[in-house]
Write a protein that holds these residues in place. Structure first.
Motif, PDB file in Angstrom:
ATOM      1  N   ALA A   2       0.831  -1.208   0.000  1.00 28.27           N
ATOM      2  CA  ALA A   2       0.000   0.000   0.000  1.00 28.27           C
ATOM      3  C   ALA A   2       0.863   1.256   0.000  1.00 28.27           C
ATOM      4  O   ALA A   2       0.570   2.229  -0.706  1.00 28.27           O
ATOM      5  CB  ALA A   2      -0.935  -0.014   1.199  1.00 28.27           C
ATOM      6  N   LYS A   3       1.935   1.231   0.781  1.00 27.67           N
ATOM      7  CA  LYS A   3       2.810   2.401   0.874  1.00 27.67           C
ATOM      8  C   LYS A   3       3.429   2.728  -0.493  1.00 27.67           C
ATOM      9  O   LYS A   3       3.505   3.894  -0.885  1.00 27.67           O
ATOM     10  CB  LYS A   3       3.903   2.129   1.906  1.00 27.67           C
ATOM     11  CG  LYS A   3       4.706   3.323   2.288  1.00 27.67           C
ATOM     12  CD  LYS A   3       5.644   2.973   3.424  1.00 27.67           C
ATOM     13  CE  LYS A   3       6.363   4.210   3.912  1.00 27.67           C
ATOM     14  NZ  LYS A   3       7.217   3.939   5.059  1.00 27.67           N
ATOM     15  N   GLU A   4       3.839   1.702  -1.214  1.00 29.03           N
ATOM     16  CA  GLU A   4       4.408   1.911  -2.546  1.00 29.03           C
ATOM     17  C   GLU A   4       3.358   2.440  -3.517  1.00 29.03           C
ATOM     18  O   GLU A   4       3.644   3.320  -4.330  1.00 29.03           O
ATOM     19  CB  GLU A   4       4.998   0.604  -3.085  1.00 29.03           C
ATOM     20  CG  GLU A   4       6.232   0.153  -2.348  1.00 29.03           C
ATOM     21  CD  GLU A   4       6.655  -1.257  -2.708  1.00 29.03           C
ATOM     22  OE1 GLU A   4       5.834  -2.032  -3.254  1.00 29.03           O
ATOM     23  OE2 GLU A   4       7.814  -1.587  -2.429  1.00 29.03           O
ATOM     24  N   ARG A   5       2.138   1.913  -3.413  1.00 31.58           N
ATOM     25  CA  ARG A   5       1.057   2.376  -4.299  1.00 31.58           C
ATOM     26  C   ARG A   5       0.745   3.848  -4.042  1.00 31.58           C
ATOM     27  O   ARG A   5       0.507   4.609  -4.979  1.00 31.58           O
ATOM     28  CB  ARG A   5      -0.210   1.529  -4.128  1.00 31.58           C
ATOM     29  CG  ARG A   5      -0.097   0.041  -4.400  1.00 31.58           C
ATOM     30  CD  ARG A   5       0.384  -0.361  -5.774  1.00 31.58           C
ATOM     31  NE  ARG A   5      -0.435  -0.048  -6.895  1.00 31.58           N
ATOM     32  CZ  ARG A   5      -1.218  -0.901  -7.560  1.00 31.58           C
ATOM     33  NH1 ARG A   5      -1.312  -2.155  -7.179  1.00 31.58           N
ATOM     34  NH2 ARG A   5      -1.901  -0.513  -8.604  1.00 31.58           N
ATOM     35  N   VAL A   6       0.740   4.238  -2.770  1.00 32.00           N
ATOM     36  CA  VAL A   6       0.499   5.648  -2.445  1.00 32.00           C
ATOM     37  C   VAL A   6       1.617   6.510  -3.034  1.00 32.00           C
ATOM     38  O   VAL A   6       1.352   7.562  -3.632  1.00 32.00           O
ATOM     39  CB  VAL A   6       0.374   5.865  -0.921  1.00 32.00           C
ATOM     40  CG1 VAL A   6       0.398   7.353  -0.575  1.00 32.00           C
ATOM     41  CG2 VAL A   6      -0.895   5.224  -0.389  1.00 32.00           C
ATOM     42  N   ALA A   7       2.860   6.076  -2.883  1.00 29.55           N
ATOM     43  CA  ALA A   7       3.991   6.837  -3.425  1.00 29.55           C
ATOM     44  C   ALA A   7       3.861   6.988  -4.937  1.00 29.55           C
ATOM     45  O   ALA A   7       4.074   8.085  -5.468  1.00 29.55           O
ATOM     46  CB  ALA A   7       5.307   6.153  -3.060  1.00 29.55           C
ATOM     47  N   HIS A   8       3.494   5.922  -5.613  1.00 33.48           N
ATOM     48  CA  HIS A   8       3.301   5.995  -7.067  1.00 33.48           C
ATOM     49  C   HIS A   8       2.133   6.922  -7.394  1.00 33.48           C
ATOM     50  O   HIS A   8       2.208   7.711  -8.346  1.00 33.48           O
ATOM     51  CB  HIS A   8       3.048   4.606  -7.653  1.00 33.48           C
ATOM     52  CG  HIS A   8       4.248   3.729  -7.646  1.00 33.48           C
ATOM     53  ND1 HIS A   8       4.476   2.775  -8.604  1.00 33.48           N
ATOM     54  CD2 HIS A   8       5.297   3.646  -6.800  1.00 33.48           C
ATOM     55  CE1 HIS A   8       5.606   2.161  -8.338  1.00 33.48           C
ATOM     56  NE2 HIS A   8       6.116   2.670  -7.239  1.00 33.48           N
ATOM     57  N   GLY A   9       1.060   6.803  -6.622  1.00 27.92           N
ATOM     58  CA  GLY A   9      -0.092   7.670  -6.832  1.00 27.92           C
ATOM     59  C   GLY A   9       0.265   9.140  -6.695  1.00 27.92           C
ATOM     60  O   GLY A   9      -0.171   9.974  -7.489  1.00 27.92           O
ATOM     61  N   LEU A  10       1.082   9.450  -5.703  1.00 25.57           N
ATOM     62  CA  LEU A  10       1.495  10.838  -5.503  1.00 25.57           C
ATOM     63  C   LEU A  10       2.369  11.324  -6.653  1.00 25.57           C
ATOM     64  O   LEU A  10       2.272  12.492  -7.055  1.00 25.57           O
ATOM     65  CB  LEU A  10       2.214  10.989  -4.163  1.00 25.57           C
ATOM     66  CG  LEU A  10       1.318  10.823  -2.933  1.00 25.57           C
ATOM     67  CD1 LEU A  10       2.159  10.808  -1.663  1.00 25.57           C
ATOM     68  CD2 LEU A  10       0.248  11.895  -2.864  1.00 25.57           C
ATOM     69  N   GLU A  11       3.200  10.444  -7.197  1.00 26.74           N
ATOM     70  CA  GLU A  11       4.007  10.815  -8.355  1.00 26.74           C
ATOM     71  C   GLU A  11       3.109  11.145  -9.553  1.00 26.74           C
ATOM     72  O   GLU A  11       3.320  12.156 -10.236  1.00 26.74           O
ATOM     73  CB  GLU A  11       4.974   9.688  -8.723  1.00 26.74           C
ATOM     74  CG  GLU A  11       6.096   9.502  -7.734  1.00 26.74           C
ATOM     75  CD  GLU A  11       6.942   8.263  -8.018  1.00 26.74           C
ATOM     76  OE1 GLU A  11       6.806   7.658  -9.102  1.00 26.74           O
ATOM     77  OE2 GLU A  11       7.738   7.911  -7.142  1.00 26.74           O
ATOM     78  N   PHE A  12       2.128  10.296  -9.793  1.00 27.65           N
ATOM     79  CA  PHE A  12       1.192  10.564 -10.894  1.00 27.65           C
ATOM     80  C   PHE A  12       0.414  11.855 -10.639  1.00 27.65           C
ATOM     81  O   PHE A  12       0.197  12.655 -11.544  1.00 27.65           O
ATOM     82  CB  PHE A  12       0.217   9.399 -11.082  1.00 27.65           C
ATOM     83  CG  PHE A  12       0.824   8.181 -11.744  1.00 27.65           C
ATOM     84  CD1 PHE A  12       1.420   8.270 -12.997  1.00 27.65           C
ATOM     85  CD2 PHE A  12       0.772   6.955 -11.121  1.00 27.65           C
ATOM     86  CE1 PHE A  12       1.966   7.154 -13.611  1.00 27.65           C
ATOM     87  CE2 PHE A  12       1.317   5.828 -11.720  1.00 27.65           C
ATOM     88  CZ  PHE A  12       1.914   5.927 -12.972  1.00 27.65           C
ATOM     89  N   ILE A  22      -5.464   7.991  -9.342  1.00 31.56           N
ATOM     90  CA  ILE A  22      -6.668   7.388  -8.751  1.00 31.56           C
ATOM     91  C   ILE A  22      -6.545   5.871  -8.730  1.00 31.56           C
ATOM     92  O   ILE A  22      -6.873   5.235  -7.717  1.00 31.56           O
ATOM     93  CB  ILE A  22      -7.922   7.863  -9.507  1.00 31.56           C
ATOM     94  CG1 ILE A  22      -8.177   9.338  -9.217  1.00 31.56           C
ATOM     95  CG2 ILE A  22      -9.138   7.010  -9.149  1.00 31.56           C
ATOM     96  CD1 ILE A  22      -9.131  10.012 -10.183  1.00 31.56           C
ATOM     97  N   GLU A  23      -6.052   5.283  -9.806  1.00 36.39           N
ATOM     98  CA  GLU A  23      -5.859   3.830  -9.839  1.00 36.39           C
ATOM     99  C   GLU A  23      -4.950   3.382  -8.696  1.00 36.39           C
ATOM    100  O   GLU A  23      -5.238   2.387  -8.022  1.00 36.39           O
ATOM    101  CB  GLU A  23      -5.239   3.397 -11.166  1.00 36.39           C
ATOM    102  CG  GLU A  23      -6.168   3.466 -12.350  1.00 36.39           C
ATOM    103  CD  GLU A  23      -5.453   3.119 -13.653  1.00 36.39           C
ATOM    104  OE1 GLU A  23      -4.407   2.420 -13.618  1.00 36.39           O
ATOM    105  OE2 GLU A  23      -5.941   3.558 -14.716  1.00 36.39           O
ATOM    106  N   GLU A  24      -3.872   4.112  -8.493  1.00 29.49           N
ATOM    107  CA  GLU A  24      -2.921   3.755  -7.429  1.00 29.49           C
ATOM    108  C   GLU A  24      -3.536   3.947  -6.044  1.00 29.49           C
ATOM    109  O   GLU A  24      -3.365   3.103  -5.163  1.00 29.49           O
ATOM    110  CB  GLU A  24      -1.633   4.575  -7.564  1.00 29.49           C
ATOM    111  CG  GLU A  24      -0.825   4.253  -8.791  1.00 29.49           C
ATOM    112  CD  GLU A  24      -0.259   2.842  -8.797  1.00 29.49           C
ATOM    113  OE1 GLU A  24       0.082   2.294  -7.735  1.00 29.49           O
ATOM    114  OE2 GLU A  24      -0.165   2.262  -9.903  1.00 29.49           O
TER     115      GLU A  24
END
Length: 86
Positions: A2-12, A22-24
């Motif tokens: 989850a932490k990695e997905r949030v980090a990717h989401g913030l990058e997007f 949103i997907e992340e």
């Protein structure tokens, strides 16, 4: 995770790619159910123009009892979305 997905989401999100963000955020929330994920997810929905979804996410975030400053920010953005829908 989850932490990695949030980090990717913030990058997007920072890049203005709200769809991917949103997907992340959705995947991160499905993995952890952390209410902290709801705010950036709501922000991405709002900036994408999906105020209906953003309002729900802001309210769920507010209901999780975050710090007052975060409640104020979420409430302000929720109200902005509500005004857009009227």
């Amino acid at each position: 995770t989850a932490k990695e997905r949030v980090a990717h989401g913030l990058e997007f999100y920072e890049a203005g790619n709200y769809e991917k963000a949103i997907e992340e955020f959705k995947a991160a929330h499905a993995a952890s159910s952390s209410p902290a994920i709801l705010f950036p997810w709501a922000q991405a929905e709002r900036l994408r123009g999906n105020c209906g979804e953003a309002i729900d996410l802001y309210q769920r975030f507010i209901d999780s009892a975050p710090p007052e400053k975060q409640i104020e920010a979420a409430t302000k953005n929720r109200q902005e979305c509500e005004a857009r829908l009227q």
